[in-house]
Design an enzyme around this catalytic site. Structure first.
Site, mmCIF file in Angstrom:
data_model
loop_
_atom_site.group_PDB
_atom_site.id
_atom_site.type_symbol
_atom_site.label_atom_id
_atom_site.label_comp_id
_atom_site.label_asym_id
_atom_site.label_seq_id
_atom_site.Cartn_x
_atom_site.Cartn_y
_atom_site.Cartn_z
ATOM 1 N N ASP A 322 69.268 74.223 38.636
ATOM 2 C CA ASP A 322 68.349 74.830 39.474
ATOM 3 C C ASP A 322 67.669 74.754 41.020
ATOM 4 O O ASP A 322 68.547 73.599 41.541
ATOM 5 C CB ASP A 322 66.599 73.394 38.587
ATOM 6 C CG ASP A 322 65.263 73.590 38.833
ATOM 7 O OD1 ASP A 322 65.138 74.923 40.041
ATOM 8 O OD2 ASP A 322 64.546 73.083 38.411
ATOM 9 N N ARG A 324 65.373 75.283 42.404
ATOM 10 C CA ARG A 324 64.110 75.392 43.452
ATOM 11 C C ARG A 324 63.527 74.259 44.398
ATOM 12 O O ARG A 324 64.264 73.387 43.866
ATOM 13 C CB ARG A 324 63.090 75.697 42.416
ATOM 14 C CG ARG A 324 63.441 76.960 41.424
ATOM 15 C CD ARG A 324 62.154 76.764 40.354
ATOM 16 N NE ARG A 324 62.250 75.579 39.393
ATOM 17 C CZ ARG A 324 61.811 74.649 37.881
ATOM 18 N NH1 ARG A 324 60.742 75.971 37.730
ATOM 19 N NH2 ARG A 324 62.140 74.330 37.660
#
Ligand SMILES: Nc1nc2c(ncn2[C@@H]2O[C@H](COP(=O)(O)OP(=O)(O)OP(=O)(O)O)[C@@H](O)[C@H]2O)c(=O)[nH]1
Length: 407
Positions: A322, A324
């Site tokens: 991930d 983000r």
């Protein structure tokens, strides 16, 4: 729409058409209160393994018809419980454990407190930048939607990337400080055109309705400053908030590999319910493919078709599982004058990350995003999305009870 500037008659939210277009189920919504129930994620210590299943929840038959309409081509994953699924009691909070008369139309929140290890936010601590980015809302416009609900789309710029991140705002009491701030030399028409007005626009309107600051206050006003006389929503429950990451495949080309489109639509539906007096905000971040971009996500899909799960596919492409970050979301929430929120998510990392390095924003409650098909309320089923959710639960600590997945 509650508290809307629109002045339009409020429609019965239970009759709103679905936001979600690719809904293959033939099931007609029952319009009953139970349509809005969430599974019981209470902190009361009940055995999560014996959680109410979707079958119990919906009485069986609607689910049966949904299942008949969208048969699984592959056996569903084994029943599985995320270790982070049942948050222990948060001191001083009471969890709604059943849908009461008033609560049945509301999304059901679970109190969370990220400042304590047992606060229901998982165990990992995200690494956050010490300073929040600077954001500025440069334009806002009213968007009547196909469901009859109305929202105000806010477009932001920032000092860390060149992307157009968005805030989709439901309800008329939530305003952007940076949008409302007076800009040097601007006319009232400039303010109307960039959306810095109160109430509604109409043909012939010439003033923004925002108080004109005194000359000294005007000189001090910066793009991040506030306009005297403009105040955020007074008191009451924090707004419902969804921090949503862009997913072209799930939101635009009907992909059944993920539930992103459904989640976006469901968040909008919950925020537009007439019973939601606190309003709602979807922060729409342009971090496609969990931050790796669409091209890399499409490569990941090919790797998934070759037998890898969503995390493995990212790692094989030398990306983090991930990639983000949520500092922009925190800054946008602060610009919208929200320091407390009810967050729609199953992702424990998102809760702490959105709060910012110094808990500038506090998540008071988490509202679970349970796939509609698990609740027998339409949605869709596919082996791909079930694999995607299974990996989220098993490898990313998402707080979803796979035991509730209908067989
Ligand atoms: N790399 C990668 N990204 C994906 C895949 N499927 C969906 N995505 C992206 O994942 C993001 C969706 O995540 P969110 O909707 O924010 O959800 P979440 O953080 O996982 O958790 P919730 O808040 O509980 O929904 C979007 O950016 C999608 O483009 C995939 O298979 N691989």
């Amino acid at each position: 729409m509650p508290g809307s500037e629109s002045g339009q008659p409020q429609s019965d939210g239970t009759r709103l058409p679905s936001f979600y277009s690719p809904r293959p189920s033939a099931r007609t919504p029952s319009h009953s209160d139970r349509d809005f129930e969430q599974p019981d994620f209470s902190l009361s210590g009940r055995n999560p393994a014996s959680s109410t299943t979707a079958e119990e929840h919906d009485g069986g038959s609607p689910l049966a018809s949904a299942r008949a309409a969208t048969p699984l081509t592959q056996p569903p994953p084994a029943s599985l419980l995320s270790p982070a699924f049942t948050p222990p009691a948060t001191p001083g909070t009471v969890t709604p454990s059943s849908a009461g008369a008033a609560g049945s139309l509301e999304p059901r929140g679970i109190p969370v407190d990220s400042s304590i290890p047992t606060g229901g936010c998982g165990s990992k601590q995200p690494r956050l930048l010490e300073t929040l980015p600077q954001v500025e809302c440069i334009v806002r416009a009213r968007i009547p939607t196909t469901t009859g609900a109305e929202m105000f789309l806010h477009l932001y710029t920032n000092n860390v990337d060149n992307k157009e991140h968005l805030a989709i705002v439901f309800g008329g009491n939530i305003r952007s400080k940076s949008l409302d701030a007076v800009r040097e030399g601007e006319t009232e028409m400039d303010r109307l055109v960039r959306g810095a007005y109160t109430g509604r626009l109409y043909p012939g309107r010439t003033t923004s309705g925002l108080s004109t600051p005194a000359p000294d206050a005007k000189a001090a006003a910066t793009s991040a400053g506030s306009v005297p006389g403009v105040h955020p929503a007074a008191g009451g429950a924090p707004p419902l908030v969804r921090i949503h990451s862009e997913c072209y495949t799930g939101e635009t080309v009907w992909s059944a590999r993920c539930d992103c489109g459904e989640q976006l639509d469901e968040a909008a539906r919950l925020m537009s319910l007439p019973s939601n007096q606190a309003g709602g905000i979807i922060i729409y971040l342009r971090q496609e493919g969990r931050g790796i971009g669409l091209g890399e996500k499409l490569k990941a899909y090919n790797l998934q078709d070759l037998g890898n799960d969503t995390v493995e596919a990212n790692l094989l492409l030398r990306h983090p599982a991930d990639a983000r970050s949520y500092g922009l979301a925190t800054a946008m929430l602060l610009d919208l004058e929200q320091s407390e929120v009810r967050l729609l998510t199953n992702n424990p990392d998102k809760i702490r990350a959105v709060e910012g390095p110094h808990r500038e924003v506090v998540v008071k409650e988490r509202v679970a995003m349970v796939p509609l098909s698990w609740k027998g309320r339409g949605g869709f089923r596919a082996p791909e999305v079930e694999g995607y959710l299974k990996t989220k639960i098993e490898k990313m600590g998402h707080m979803l009870d796979m035991a509730a997945l209908p067989r």
